[in-house]
Design a protein around this motif. Structure first.
Motif, PDB file in Angstrom:
ATOM      1  N   ALA A 197      -7.400   6.132   2.580  1.00 14.42           N
ATOM      2  CA  ALA A 197      -8.136   5.215   3.449  1.00 14.42           C
ATOM      3  C   ALA A 197      -8.515   5.894   4.764  1.00 14.42           C
ATOM      4  CB  ALA A 197      -7.301   3.964   3.716  1.00 14.42           C
ATOM      5  N   ARG A 198      -7.605   6.684   5.324  1.00 13.71           N
ATOM      6  CA  ARG A 198      -7.908   7.412   6.557  1.00 13.71           C
ATOM      7  C   ARG A 198      -9.036   8.420   6.325  1.00 13.71           C
ATOM      8  NH1 ARG A 198      -1.694   8.786   8.494  1.00 13.71           N
ATOM      9  NH2 ARG A 198      -1.072   6.634   8.972  1.00 13.71           N
ATOM     10  N   MET A 200       0.847  -1.190   0.000  1.00 12.90           N
ATOM     11  CA  MET A 200       0.000   0.000   0.000  1.00 12.90           C
ATOM     12  C   MET A 200       0.884   1.242   0.000  1.00 12.90           C
ATOM     13  SD  MET A 200      -2.887   1.239   2.775  1.00 12.90           S
ATOM     14  CE  MET A 200      -4.061  -0.016   2.311  1.00 12.90           C
ATOM     15  N   THR A 201       0.597   2.167  -0.891  1.00  5.76           N
ATOM     16  CA  THR A 201       1.384   3.384  -0.978  1.00  5.76           C
ATOM     17  C   THR A 201       0.933   4.394   0.082  1.00  5.76           C
ATOM     18  OG1 THR A 201      -0.122   4.458  -2.527  1.00  5.76           O
ATOM     19  CG2 THR A 201       1.576   3.033  -3.466  1.00  5.76           C
ATOM     20  N   THR A 202       1.756   5.427   0.258  1.00 10.66           N
ATOM     21  CA  THR A 202       1.385   6.496   1.187  1.00 10.66           C
ATOM     22  C   THR A 202       0.067   7.140   0.771  1.00 10.66           C
ATOM     23  OG1 THR A 202       3.717   6.923   1.659  1.00 10.66           O
ATOM     24  CG2 THR A 202       2.138   8.674   2.199  1.00 10.66           C
ATOM     25  N   ARG A 203      -0.103   7.318  -0.530  1.00 12.25           N
ATOM     26  CA  ARG A 203      -1.355   7.901  -1.035  1.00 12.25           C
ATOM     27  C   ARG A 203      -2.545   7.034  -0.649  1.00 12.25           C
ATOM     28  NH1 ARG A 203      -4.463   7.107  -5.587  1.00 12.25           N
ATOM     29  NH2 ARG A 203      -5.597   8.947  -6.374  1.00 12.25           N
ATOM     30  N   ASP A 204      -2.430   5.723  -0.802  1.00 14.63           N
ATOM     31  CA  ASP A 204      -3.519   4.809  -0.451  1.00 14.63           C
ATOM     32  C   ASP A 204      -3.851   4.898   1.033  1.00 14.63           C
ATOM     33  OD1 ASP A 204      -3.713   3.926  -3.067  1.00 14.63           O
ATOM     34  OD2 ASP A 204      -2.293   2.278  -2.748  1.00 14.63           O
ATOM     35  N   ARG A 205      -2.818   4.991   1.874  1.00  9.26           N
ATOM     36  CA  ARG A 205      -3.053   5.074   3.314  1.00  9.26           C
ATOM     37  C   ARG A 205      -3.790   6.362   3.684  1.00  9.26           C
ATOM     38  NH1 ARG A 205       2.152   2.597   3.564  1.00  9.26           N
ATOM     39  NH2 ARG A 205       3.171   4.640   3.759  1.00  9.26           N
TER      40      ARG A 205
END
Length: 217
Positions: free
Chosen positions: A9-10, A1-6
């Motif tokens: 998601a938040r 999972m990329t930083t963008r995905d994290r």
């Protein structure tokens, strides 16, 4: 999972799912409470609103003038007396500039930034003006032309019809503006204080802004 995905998601976890009757963007917007004040003083008269607009425009270092229809051509001639060329939008009333000796340059799609930078002044109407914030709003209407003709020339003269184009507050303005149009919000001449807090004018737009309140005496 990329930083963008994290991060996304938040955001999804933090934003609650819309109610069934708020499934569309239009419904979600309609559900937003708008219980704020539309105006701070409902007893304002058109004359008081025009005075407040003039005061706030002056605070932003715009130059404010008041005249009627008969006085508009000679006033524009005076304001443009130092201009050799004046850029005009397609539907600017011709009699407005009947007294000026400057060369009138029509707004053309083929004009580039270099061409516009060679023009001394531009004259436009407006969509409306907001008294509480001293803001002029352009929406690219026929008497205003494209956005770039008010951003590149160094001198902008904007005519505001009073009282029909003046509102008290931002909420009143938003009710009258079309969000699908190219809106330009102008509060005084272009200026920045990014470098050592020294004010520099004319960086992102006109160095000089003249606002004419047409019909306000």
């Amino acid at each position: 999972m990329t930083t963008r995905d994290r991060i996304l998601a938040r955001i999804r976890r933090a934003v609650p799912a819309p109610a069934p009757d708020e499934a569309t963007p239009e419904a979600a917007l309609a559900a937003i409470p708008r219980d704020y004040l539309r105006v701070h003083d409902a007893t304002w008269t058109p004359a008081r609103t025009a005075d407040l607009l003039a005061a706030n425009l002056t605070e932003y270092r715009a130059k404010v003038h008041r005249t009627d229809e008969a006085g508009l051509p000679p006033l524009l001639a005076r304001l443009l007396s130092g201009s050799r060329t004046v850029l005009i939008p397609p539907a600017l009333p011709p009699h407005w500039l009947s007294g000026t000796s400057a060369t009138l340059v029509p707004d053309q799609e083929s004009s580039n930034a270099h061409d516009l930078d060679g023009v001394d002044s531009t004259v436009t109407g407006c969509a409306l003006a907001i008294a509480e914030t001293g803001t002029i709003v352009l929406d690219g209407g026929p008497d205003q032309g494209r956005r770039r003709i008010t951003l590149i020339p160094d001198h902008h003269v904007c005519v505001v019809r009073v009282p029909s184009q003046v509102v008290d507050s931002v909420p009143q303005a938003l009710e009258r503006l079309d969000p699908t149009r190219p809106l330009t919000w102008i509060s005084g001449p272009s200026a920045t204080s990014d470098i050592e807090l020294d004010r520099v004018e004319g960086v992102h737009g006109p160095r000089t802004l003249d606002v004419i309140l047409l019909g306000a005496q």
